[in-house]
Motif scaffolding. Structure first.
Motif, PDB file in Angstrom:
ATOM      1  N   LEU A  20       0.828  -1.210   0.000  1.00  0.00           N
ATOM      2  CA  LEU A  20       0.000   0.000   0.000  1.00  0.00           C
ATOM      3  C   LEU A  20       0.862   1.260   0.000  1.00  0.00           C
ATOM      4  O   LEU A  20       0.397   2.333  -0.385  1.00  0.00           O
ATOM      5  N   ARG A  92      -5.603  -4.311   2.906  1.00  0.00           N
ATOM      6  CA  ARG A  92      -5.839  -3.535   1.681  1.00  0.00           C
ATOM      7  C   ARG A  92      -7.311  -3.122   1.552  1.00  0.00           C
ATOM      8  O   ARG A  92      -7.621  -1.954   1.339  1.00  0.00           O
ATOM      9  N   THR A  93      -8.227  -4.081   1.719  1.00  0.00           N
ATOM     10  CA  THR A  93      -9.655  -3.757   1.550  1.00  0.00           C
ATOM     11  C   THR A  93     -10.134  -2.787   2.622  1.00  0.00           C
ATOM     12  O   THR A  93     -10.907  -1.877   2.327  1.00  0.00           O
ATOM     13  N   THR A  95      -8.294  -0.565   4.254  1.00  0.00           N
ATOM     14  CA  THR A  95      -7.688   0.750   3.987  1.00  0.00           C
ATOM     15  C   THR A  95      -8.421   1.450   2.855  1.00  0.00           C
ATOM     16  O   THR A  95      -8.786   2.637   2.972  1.00  0.00           O
ATOM     17  N   GLU A  96      -8.650   0.736   1.764  1.00  0.00           N
ATOM     18  CA  GLU A  96      -9.349   1.337   0.626  1.00  0.00           C
ATOM     19  C   GLU A  96     -10.782   1.713   0.980  1.00  0.00           C
ATOM     20  O   GLU A  96     -11.266   2.782   0.589  1.00  0.00           O
ATOM     21  N   SER A  97     -11.457   0.866   1.743  1.00  0.00           N
ATOM     22  CA  SER A  97     -12.816   1.170   2.174  1.00  0.00           C
ATOM     23  C   SER A  97     -12.844   2.402   3.076  1.00  0.00           C
ATOM     24  O   SER A  97     -13.702   3.284   2.919  1.00  0.00           O
ATOM     25  N   SER A 100     -12.246   5.545   1.030  1.00  0.00           N
ATOM     26  CA  SER A 100     -13.431   5.825   0.216  1.00  0.00           C
ATOM     27  C   SER A 100     -14.545   6.440   1.068  1.00  0.00           C
ATOM     28  O   SER A 100     -15.180   7.418   0.665  1.00  0.00           O
ATOM     29  N   GLU A 112     -13.714  -0.896   9.764  1.00  0.00           N
ATOM     30  CA  GLU A 112     -12.407  -0.642   9.155  1.00  0.00           C
ATOM     31  C   GLU A 112     -11.392  -0.166  10.194  1.00  0.00           C
ATOM     32  O   GLU A 112     -10.252  -0.637  10.214  1.00  0.00           O
TER      33      GLU A 112
END
Length: 197
Positions: A20, A92-93, A95-97, A100, A112
């Motif tokens: 990341l 990863r999911t 962090t991205e969530s 967003s 999260e």
């Protein structure tokens, strides 16, 4: 929990997190790189960049057999890799969530935040340069051993396992053999699930 693994190169900061932060996130995983720094003087917070090109992620922030508490043969060892993977799988999911949701001003970020907190906590407890801090923070764990038979047999292997890397690791990290084994035991107790869920 399954402790048997073939993984010898063991990261103390997850590759998922390193990726990341890679300097070339679009590259294939085997080519991804990250900047790293050499500490010149800890007291003065002095450091310098290790390489202008960065270092390959697959060999950064890792040490061979760092978490192996019983090396069974040339390929197999008992270590914490499968346990770490369980927690790293969501970095990863999550962090991205989170990013967003923050961008959309969505305040439903509890899951999260909790998952990322656990991942950061895991970074702390498995960092070999923080062994003293971990042992001081969780000093009570020195007095505990698992009672469940499945965990107890693996914990016993941790206490008396074959660790040909131990002498080298202790010298590199500036810790005693007792500190190393106690740290591995503390990791075992912190990461084990003693009841379902």
């Amino acid at each position: 929990m399954v402790y048997l693994s073939e993984t010898k190169n063991q990261h103390f900061i997850s590759q998922a997190e390193l990726r990341l932060n890679s300097i070339n996130p679009e590259a294939n995983q085997e080519n991804q790189r990250i900047y790293s720094f050499e500490i010149i003087d800890r007291e003065k917070f002095s450091y310098e960049l290790s390489s202008d090109r960065g270092n390959r992620i697959d060999s950064s922030l890792s040490i061979y057999d760092l978490f192996s508490f019983d090396v069974v043969g040339k390929r197999l060892r008992l270590n914490f890799e499968s346990v770490f993977t369980k927690y790293e799988g969501r970095i990863r999911t999550d962090t991205e969530s989170l990013l967003s949701k923050v961008a959309k001003s969505d305040s439903d970020i509890k899951e999260e935040i909790l998952n990322l907190f656990v991942a950061k906590f895991l970074n702390f407890v498995r960092n070999p340069y923080s062994v003293d801090k971990v042992l001081n923070t969780f000093s009570a764990l020195r007095n505990f051993k698992p009672a469940q038979e499945s965990l107890k047999s693996n914990f016993d292997k941790l206490l008396v396992g074959n660790r040909p890397q131990q002498e080298y690791l202790c010298a590199q990290l500036g810790i005693t053999h007792n500190q190393y084994v106690t740290w591995l035991g503390s990791l075992f107790m912190l990461l084990s699930e003693f009841r379902e869920g």
